[in-house]
Design a protein around this motif. Structure first.
Motif, short mmCIF file in Angstrom:
data_model
loop_
_atom_site.label_atom_id
_atom_site.label_comp_id
_atom_site.label_asym_id
_atom_site.label_seq_id
_atom_site.Cartn_x
_atom_site.Cartn_y
_atom_site.Cartn_z
N THR A 195 0.67 -1.41 0.04
CA THR A 195 0.12 0.16 0.01
C THR A 195 0.42 1.10 0.09
O THR A 195 0.43 2.36 -0.64
N ALA A 196 2.96 0.54 1.09
CA ALA A 196 2.97 2.25 0.66
C ALA A 196 3.31 2.89 -0.90
O ALA A 196 3.72 3.72 -1.41
N TRP A 197 3.47 2.17 -1.81
CA TRP A 197 4.49 2.11 -2.70
C TRP A 197 2.85 2.07 -4.20
O TRP A 197 3.48 3.02 -4.30
N VAL A 198 2.08 1.70 -3.57
CA VAL A 198 0.93 2.53 -4.72
C VAL A 198 0.57 3.98 -3.92
O VAL A 198 0.17 4.82 -5.46
N PHE A 199 0.95 4.23 -2.50
CA PHE A 199 0.90 5.51 -2.01
C PHE A 199 2.38 6.50 -3.26
O PHE A 199 1.95 7.76 -3.28
N PHE A 200 3.13 5.88 -3.67
CA PHE A 200 4.29 6.71 -3.92
C PHE A 200 4.29 6.39 -5.53
O PHE A 200 4.50 8.11 -6.11
N PHE A 201 3.35 5.84 -6.12
CA PHE A 201 3.16 5.38 -7.75
C PHE A 201 2.43 6.88 -7.44
O PHE A 201 2.38 7.62 -8.32
N GLY A 202 1.34 6.60 -6.33
CA GLY A 202 0.12 7.87 -7.08
C GLY A 202 0.76 9.17 -6.21
O GLY A 202 0.50 10.14 -7.30
N ALA A 203 1.72 9.56 -5.73
CA ALA A 203 1.69 10.29 -5.29
C ALA A 203 2.81 11.52 -6.32
O ALA A 203 3.01 12.18 -6.81
N VAL A 204 4.05 10.23 -6.84
CA VAL A 204 4.46 10.80 -7.86
C VAL A 204 3.81 11.72 -8.69
O VAL A 204 4.07 12.88 -9.68
N ASN A 205 2.95 10.51 -9.41
CA ASN A 205 2.31 11.09 -10.70
C ASN A 205 1.44 11.90 -10.42
O ASN A 205 1.30 12.83 -11.55
N VAL A 206 0.65 12.57 -9.00
CA VAL A 206 -0.31 13.47 -9.09
C VAL A 206 0.68 14.91 -9.13
O VAL A 206 0.88 15.82 -9.79
N ALA A 207 2.07 14.55 -8.21
CA ALA A 207 2.92 15.91 -8.94
C ALA A 207 3.26 15.95 -9.90
O ALA A 207 3.34 16.70 -10.16
N VAL A 208 3.33 15.06 -10.47
CA VAL A 208 4.23 15.39 -11.80
C VAL A 208 2.59 16.40 -13.09
O VAL A 208 2.55 16.84 -13.92
N LEU A 209 1.90 15.28 -12.85
CA LEU A 209 0.17 15.76 -13.40
C LEU A 209 0.19 18.08 -13.25
O LEU A 209 0.14 18.59 -13.72
N ALA A 210 0.38 17.90 -11.34
CA ALA A 210 0.04 19.31 -11.24
C ALA A 210 1.54 20.09 -11.90
O ALA A 210 0.93 21.27 -12.33
N PHE A 211 2.83 19.49 -11.78
CA PHE A 211 3.54 20.39 -12.39
C PHE A 211 3.53 20.92 -14.19
O PHE A 211 3.53 21.70 -14.94
N GLY A 212 2.69 19.90 -14.46
CA GLY A 212 2.29 19.47 -15.99
C GLY A 212 1.44 20.95 -16.31
O GLY A 212 1.83 21.31 -17.51
N VAL A 213 0.55 20.70 -15.72
CA VAL A 213 -0.66 21.42 -15.95
C VAL A 213 -0.01 23.03 -15.71
O VAL A 213 -0.35 23.83 -16.38
N TRP A 214 0.79 23.36 -14.78
CA TRP A 214 1.63 24.77 -14.65
C TRP A 214 1.93 24.64 -15.74
O TRP A 214 1.81 26.11 -15.82
N LEU A 215 3.13 23.99 -16.14
CA LEU A 215 3.99 24.38 -17.73
C LEU A 215 3.65 24.28 -18.67
O LEU A 215 2.88 25.80 -19.76
N LEU A 216 2.13 23.74 -18.76
CA LEU A 216 0.98 24.19 -19.81
C LEU A 216 0.25 25.09 -19.61
O LEU A 216 0.02 25.92 -21.05
N LEU A 217 -0.26 25.82 -19.00
CA LEU A 217 -1.23 25.71 -18.83
C LEU A 217 -0.99 27.55 -18.58
O LEU A 217 -1.73 28.69 -18.41
N PHE A 218 0.17 27.40 -18.06
CA PHE A 218 0.68 28.92 -16.54
C PHE A 218 2.02 29.43 -17.20
O PHE A 218 3.30 29.57 -16.34
N PRO A 219 2.19 29.12 -18.58
CA PRO A 219 3.69 29.13 -18.88
C PRO A 219 4.30 31.27 -19.03
O PRO A 219 3.49 31.47 -18.92
#
Length: 237
Positions: A213-237
């Protein structure tokens, strides 16, 4: 793409393309979100996520010194990457851990290329990666999946105008960013409904002693963080 010789193709791949309008970038994000959230399109589009997932396992296996023996892609959008080497240790841990975070990282690489107006380069890099994976595929559905995906990218990059290529490239990038998150929830749901020792999280549990379960949380945390960073880069350049 209007190139008629190999040299012209090469020049087109490395040439920058005009940045698309903001509305197109935002619209591509909305469409990508729709693909991920609707069950019918998701069942088809998820094959692309599986390709990236298994490709992540394969790349890390090779980098860590393991012997890669083959990749299988299945019609239920699952996949298997088989490598030989030590059954434990850091190489095995990194190989298993790479799968669920690779689609999001592919999306991040896509953003970096698009921010530098390398739309054609992104499309052709995708074709080359798919061609390299094709050499490792060991089942018919996997071949069909890779060839079909590669053919689609090639047709867009070769026969469509720059505006369509830009829309496709941004849609692909958005999709990888957003689609990286959903399989993590599906993984945990499957672990609850039908526990299996073969899931990536449970393999990592055995390899590291850290609960699955900790590994599932790790996968989710990384992917959500990358998604948030991507939204910022793409929509707020």
């Amino acid at each position: 793409m209007e190139a008629t010789s190999l040299a012209e193709v090469w020049q087109d791949v490395f040439r920058t393309q005009p940045a698309p309008p903001y509305w197109l970038v935002a619209a591509a994000g909305v469409v990508a979100l729709g693909l991920v959230l609707t069950s019918g399109p998701w069942r088809v589009a998820r094959n692309v996520v599986t390709i990236a997932h298994e490709g992540g396992h394969a790349v890390v296996a090779l980098v860590s010194g393991r012997q890669l023996t083959g990749i299988r892609l299945h019609s239920d959008t699952s996949g298997v990457t088989v490598s030989r080497g030590r059954p434990d240790g850091i190489g095995m841990i990194l190989t298993v851990a790479a799968g669920y975070i690779t689609p999001s990282l592919v999306g991040l690489v896509g953003i970096l290329l698009l921010m530098n107006d390398r739309i054609t380069m992104l499309l052709w890099m995708s074709i080359l990666v798919l061609a390299a994976m094709l050499l490792l595929i060991r089942n018919v559905y996997g071949v069909v999946s890779l060839v079909g995906t590669g053919a689609l990218v090639f047709l867009v990059s070769w026969f469509t105008p720059a505006e369509v290529q830009a829309a496709f490239a941004y849609l692909f990038t958005w999709f990888m960013l957003v689609a990286g998150v959903r399989p993590v929830f599906e993984l945990q749901g499957q672990r609850v409904r039908q526990p299996s020792p073969h899931s990536d999280a449970d393999q990592l549990d055995r390899l590291t002693g850290v609960p699955g379960t900790a590994w599932v949380f790790f996968f989710g945390a990384v992917n959500v963080a990358v998604l948030a960073f991507g939204v910022w880069l793409l929509l707020f350049p």
